[in-house]
Design a protein around this motif. Sequence first.
Motif, short mmCIF file in Angstrom:
data_model
loop_
_atom_site.label_atom_id
_atom_site.label_comp_id
_atom_site.label_asym_id
_atom_site.label_seq_id
_atom_site.Cartn_x
_atom_site.Cartn_y
_atom_site.Cartn_z
N LEU A 30 5.16 -6.35 1.67
CA LEU A 30 4.32 -6.73 2.81
C LEU A 30 3.76 -8.14 2.65
N LEU A 31 3.40 -8.51 1.42
CA LEU A 31 2.94 -9.89 1.18
C LEU A 31 4.07 -10.87 1.48
N ALA A 32 5.28 -10.54 1.05
CA ALA A 32 6.43 -11.42 1.28
C ALA A 32 6.72 -11.59 2.76
N ALA A 33 6.43 -10.55 3.55
CA ALA A 33 6.66 -10.60 5.00
C ALA A 33 5.43 -11.09 5.76
N ASP A 34 4.36 -11.45 5.04
CA ASP A 34 3.09 -11.88 5.64
C ASP A 34 2.54 -10.84 6.61
N GLU A 35 2.57 -9.58 6.17
CA GLU A 35 2.11 -8.47 7.00
C GLU A 35 0.82 -7.85 6.48
N VAL A 36 0.14 -8.51 5.55
CA VAL A 36 -1.12 -7.99 5.03
C VAL A 36 -2.29 -8.69 5.73
N ASP A 37 -3.19 -7.90 6.30
CA ASP A 37 -4.36 -8.46 6.98
C ASP A 37 -5.58 -8.51 6.07
N ARG A 38 -5.69 -7.51 5.21
CA ARG A 38 -6.83 -7.46 4.27
C ARG A 38 -6.28 -7.13 2.89
N LEU A 39 -6.65 -7.96 1.91
CA LEU A 39 -6.17 -7.82 0.54
C LEU A 39 -7.37 -7.46 -0.33
N ARG A 48 -3.15 -2.37 14.66
CA ARG A 48 -3.96 -1.93 13.54
C ARG A 48 -3.93 -2.92 12.38
N ARG A 49 -4.97 -2.86 11.55
CA ARG A 49 -5.06 -3.74 10.40
C ARG A 49 -4.34 -3.09 9.21
N ILE A 50 -3.55 -3.90 8.50
CA ILE A 50 -2.86 -3.45 7.30
C ILE A 50 -3.69 -3.90 6.09
N VAL A 51 -4.19 -2.93 5.33
CA VAL A 51 -5.10 -3.17 4.21
C VAL A 51 -4.40 -2.71 2.93
N THR A 52 -4.36 -3.59 1.94
CA THR A 52 -3.73 -3.22 0.67
C THR A 52 -4.77 -3.21 -0.44
N ASN A 53 -4.63 -2.26 -1.35
CA ASN A 53 -5.58 -2.14 -2.46
C ASN A 53 -4.81 -2.07 -3.77
N VAL A 103 5.38 -0.90 8.96
CA VAL A 103 4.04 -1.29 9.41
C VAL A 103 4.06 -1.86 10.82
N ALA A 104 5.16 -2.46 11.23
CA ALA A 104 5.27 -2.92 12.62
C ALA A 104 5.16 -1.73 13.57
N ASP A 105 5.81 -0.64 13.23
CA ASP A 105 5.70 0.57 14.05
C ASP A 105 4.29 1.15 14.00
N LEU A 106 3.69 1.17 12.82
CA LEU A 106 2.34 1.73 12.68
C LEU A 106 1.31 0.90 13.45
#
Length: 200
Positions: free
Chosen positions: A145-154, A8-13, A122-125
């Motif tokens: 999540l940014l620090a772990a490079d786990e954001v797909d859409r910002l 799945r895509r991780i989207v942050t707002n 988020v790895a589990d999700l």
Amino acid sequence: MTEQTAGRRIVTNMALSLDGRYAGPDSPEDMGWVMPYAHTDVARDHLTSLWEPATTALLGRVNAEGFLGFWPTVIGMEGVDPRDEAFAKWLVGTEKVVLSSTLGDAPWERSTVVDRPAAEVVADLRATGDGDVLVLSSASVIKALLAADEVDRLALTVFPVFLGGGPRLFDDGLPTGRWTLVSQAVGDHGTLALVYDRVR
């Protein structure tokens, strides 16, 4: 070319001031500075474009208490904007994961409290279900999540105000990387709605 890491895509707002702050210097939980700009077409349409493909909301405790204390009261409110009511109904009905080391049981329906690092959650999700995972304005979660490079859409809404101090979203030392602009809109008062995808 953009592609998500896996699953799945991780989207942050997040809402930001023009000087790059997500909160003022005196009261980090006071979002009053956002309110003159949040009730605009561009801000509402921006949020709608983010929650419609999402099936899970990921929040920190403070934002969960704020969002889930307010948004359910919008449902059925006289004169409410249909986009606000639609978001409120989605938030109440969708799966919610709340990151907290202090909460016990979740006081909200369809909610799970997890005391683990955001990147692990988020790895589990990513490995379960479908639809986007939307991180709603929870700065501590987004920063992790940014620090772990786990954001797909910002997704950012930039409001034309200087706060003159306060915490920044983008800390020094973040992983280097490129992002591509996938949508942009300009609203009343010069509000900018920007969406970037991580280039991997």
